[in-house]
Design an enzyme around this catalytic site. Structure first.
Site, PDB file in Angstrom:
ATOM      1  N   GLU A  25      20.999  28.655  20.076  1.00  0.00           N
ATOM      2  CA  GLU A  25      22.371  29.106  20.380  1.00  0.00           C
ATOM      3  C   GLU A  25      22.661  30.323  20.038  1.00  0.00           C
ATOM      4  OE1 GLU A  25      26.550  28.099  18.652  1.00  0.00           O
ATOM      5  OE2 GLU A  25      24.953  26.774  17.977  1.00  0.00           O
ATOM      6  N   ASP A  38      22.442  24.278  15.562  1.00  0.00           N
ATOM      7  CA  ASP A  38      22.790  24.033  14.410  1.00  0.00           C
ATOM      8  C   ASP A  38      23.033  22.806  13.946  1.00  0.00           C
ATOM      9  OD1 ASP A  38      24.807  27.173  14.167  1.00  0.00           O
ATOM     10  OD2 ASP A  38      22.664  27.029  14.148  1.00  0.00           O
ATOM     11  N   ASP A  40      25.347  21.093  12.865  1.00  0.00           N
ATOM     12  CA  ASP A  40      26.828  20.689  12.704  1.00  0.00           C
ATOM     13  C   ASP A  40      27.373  20.398  13.997  1.00  0.00           C
ATOM     14  OD1 ASP A  40      27.564  24.342  12.433  1.00  0.00           O
ATOM     15  OD2 ASP A  40      27.038  22.997  14.166  1.00  0.00           O
ATOM     16  N   ASP A  54      29.629  21.821  15.978  1.00  0.00           N
ATOM     17  CA  ASP A  54      29.391  22.528  17.132  1.00  0.00           C
ATOM     18  C   ASP A  54      27.738  22.416  17.889  1.00  0.00           C
ATOM     19  OD1 ASP A  54      31.622  25.128  16.134  1.00  0.00           O
ATOM     20  OD2 ASP A  54      31.787  23.355  17.517  1.00  0.00           O
TER      21      ASP A  54
END
Ligand code: 0RA
Length: 634
Positions: free
Chosen positions: A420, A493, A495, A497
């Site tokens: 991303e 990532d 996390d 998101d």
């Protein structure tokens, strides 16, 4: 050893100033890697004594005062006066470049690798260094600072035996961080002990009070055992060692049910990550022996065995010792001595053949394993040839511009990492193996395909780039034989998101390329979210829970340093490679559809138009969401 070293051969002495001016040229850099090169250099000098049969014990101490001591029971650095320079040999060896090798006339040395620059380089980059030598019935000492002697060689006292003890304190003017990692040192010591059967290496960590002793009576056979651990074995273990014409070859190998190949090769106990001429010898010997065996056994036409078929599932340690190792490549991790190929191949081939003839059960199992690999390859070959044909120029031209493709055109060994954003794209491009790993950065949240119309889908740039890169087309046009990568890895990532983007991508694949799940081509990378440093030991955690567990179990150790990676783009490429991308070290999740119906339902619920609490759901369930995937060590 027939001849003695001759100090008089050294006429021009090269001082150490260049080392302090350009440390990177000698130790690769002034970061922690460079710092540890000092340790490897000091350790290798002692290991060289062991390789040449003069030493059987080395003790490394990571000192509380920030210094590092390496002690060996080798011959001791010579202390006699150099006739021309009127200085003790020890002082010359410590204060001039490249002089150590000229004194020692060793048959095998690890010099030539990234290190092997000489113990004087360690001296040049240390604010303080002391050398103690037991030799000729006495204990001798001399001290140095930043490459220069701070006193004369002193005869301290009468002493028995021989050996060298080197203590150094890395220069804080040179290194950004001068903290040694006991963990790294122990790993290195373990490998050196595996490669030098019978050698004892003790590592003391004064900070934690821990002491580890590495001693492997069976050398690389013990190493192989460790590498195999719980892998399912096929046939039995094979071990070979022989010295011919000054080249010593040792091999330990075993096939497994795994599809990966894990060949660890070394030259003079220096790791050759990129293989090279000795590894080519091993490959030839194994392939040709098995090919012959199969041809003789099965009279009828068989699928021909390629080198890759022969190596599939192979776990092997190859260690050779040769007089003048030449290391090549950017990181000097490839052996470039052409004679090594023949030396390994001609020694190993007849011996391995005899072994297989004498162990028919093992031979049968290995032949079965290799034949299976060949058949699987043949089955996918026609499909692959199709892909090749269709990825000819016209198709290549249509590849999206932001795809950093891999060099290989063989889908079976190629991987696509979908990341991303541009910054994550940058670090993954730096961390990848450009031969087999492609990177496609996509921007932000891709279209939610669950709620988008077909036209919108076709017009979406991110979706287009994805479909073109993968090669198969989507929906009714989907053609598996056009798949350009065997592994499609979603790397977002660690996390919330990231989990959201993963879910969007999985939805897209599930709705428009479901066969990729059925055939097991979709993977989720597992980048760490936290890095926890306890002084020397480094841990990576993928989520808060794992981080808390590490903090709890390691409680009582040094104060932890906690780092949270805000994103892949922030992670240094080396760390990203080590933890997430390198096939030898990473662990990824393969996403399989165990219960297609339930998955379908979950996607509809989660990703449909009518999903107000979607975000929260993902937040709470991002781990459970991935549970349809099984953890694989790939
Ligand atoms: C030069 C010549 C000889 C040994 C060494 C250096 C030597 C260096 C180091 C560094 C750490 N430990 C070491 N042990 C030995 C050979 C001397 C001889 O021929 O006796």
């Amino acid at each position: 050893m027939t001849t003695n070293y001759s100090a008089k051969d050294i006429d021009v002495l090269e001082g150490l100033e260049p080392v302090r001016v350009r440390p990177g040229m000698y130790i690769g850099g002034t970061d922690t890697n460079g710092l540890h090169h000092l340790v490897w250099e000091a350790l290798d000098n002692s290991v060289d004594e062991a390789i040449n049969g003069h030493c059987d014990k080395i003790t490394v101490t990571v000192r509380k005062d920030g210094g590092l001591t390496v002690e060996d029971n080798g011959r001791g650095i010579p202390v006699d006066l150099h006739p021309k320079h009127k200085k003790p040999a020890l002082e010359i060896i410590m204060t001039t470049l490249h002089s150590g090798a000229k004194f020692s006339n060793k048959s095998y040395s690890s010099s030539g690798g990234l290190h092997g620059v000489g113990i004087s380089v360690v001296n040049a980059l240390s604010e303080k260094m002391t050398v103690a030598v037991k030799r000729e019935g006495y204990l001798w000492t001399q001290s140095f600072a930043r490459g220069q002697s701070t006193g004369k060689l002193k005869k301290e006292s009468a002493a028995r035996g021989t050996g060298t003890t080197v203590t150094f304190y890395p220069d804080t003017q040179i290194f950004s961080r001068v903290k040694f990692s006991a963990k790294r040192i122990m790993e290195r010591a373990e490998t050196k002990a595996f490669l030098n059967a019978g050698l004892t290496i003790v590592v003391n960590d004064e900070e934690t009070g821990q002491t580890h002793t590495f001693h492997y009576a069976n050398g690389i056979r013990d190493y192989l055992e460790k590498l195999l651990s719980t892998k399912r074995r096929v046939g039995g273990e094979y071990f070979y060692h022989k010295e011919t014409n000054g080249v010593h070859v040792e091999v330990a190998l075993q096939w497994t049910e795994n599809v990966e190949t894990a060949v660890y090769s070394y030259a003079n106990s220096v790791y050759t990550l990129e293989g090279g001429s000795h590894e080519a010898g091993l490959r030839n010997a194994v392939t040709k022996t098995l090919r012959d065996l199969i041809e003789r056994k099965e009279k009828k036409q068989q699928v021909p065995i390629t080198a890759d078929d022969a190596r599939e599932g192979l776990v092997a340690v190859l260690s050779i010792f040769l007089p003048n190792p030449q290391f090549q490549g950017q990181t000097k991790e490839k052996l470039n001595n052409p004679e090594a190929t023949g030396a390994v191949e001609s020694a190993l081939r007849p011996a391995f053949e005899r072994f297989l003839l004498e162990h028919p059960t093992i031979a049968e199992a290995v032949v079965g394993r290799v034949t299976l690999a060949a058949q699987a390859r043949a089955a996918s070959r026609s499909a692959r040839e199709d892909v090749m044909r269709k990825t000819s120029i016209s198709h290549r031209l249509t590849l999206p511009g932001k795809l950093a493709d891999c060099a290989s055109t063989d889908p079976s060994e190629s991987e696509l990492f979908i990341v991303e954003g541009d910054s994550a794209g940058g670090s993954s491009k730096a961390a990848r193996d450009r031969r087999t790993q492609a990177v496609l950065p996509i921007r932000g949240k891709i279209l939610n395909v669950e709620s988008a119309s077909a036209e919108k889908l076709a017009g979406n740039n991110e979706i287009k780039a994805l479909a073109l890169s993968i090669g198969t087309g989507i929906g009714p046009q989907f053609d598996y034989s056009k798949l350009r990568y065997d592994k499609i890895v979603i790397m977002t990532d660690a996390d919330v998101d990231g989990a959201h983007i993963s879910a969007l991508l999985l939805t897209f694949f599930y709705r428009h390329m479901p066969e990729l799940f059925a055939r097991g081509n979709i993977y989720l990378a597992r980048p760490p979210l936290y890095r926890v440093d306890f002084g020397d030991s480094v841990f990576y955690a993928h989520d808060d829970e794992e981080k808390d567990r590490i903090l709890a179990t390691e409680k009582g150790r040094k104060k932890p340093e906690l780092q949270r990676y805000k994103g892949l783009g922030e992670m240094p490429a080396a760390i990203l490679k080590e933890t997430t991308m390198d096939p030898k070290r990473r662990s990824m999740l393969r996403v399989t559809i165990e219960d297609a119906e339930a998955t379908d339902k979950a996607f509809t619920q989660l990703m449909g138009r009518d999903a107000s609490a979607r975000y929260d759901f993902i937040k709470e369930n991002s781990e459970a969401f991935l549970q349809s995937g099984a953890a694989l060590d790939i």
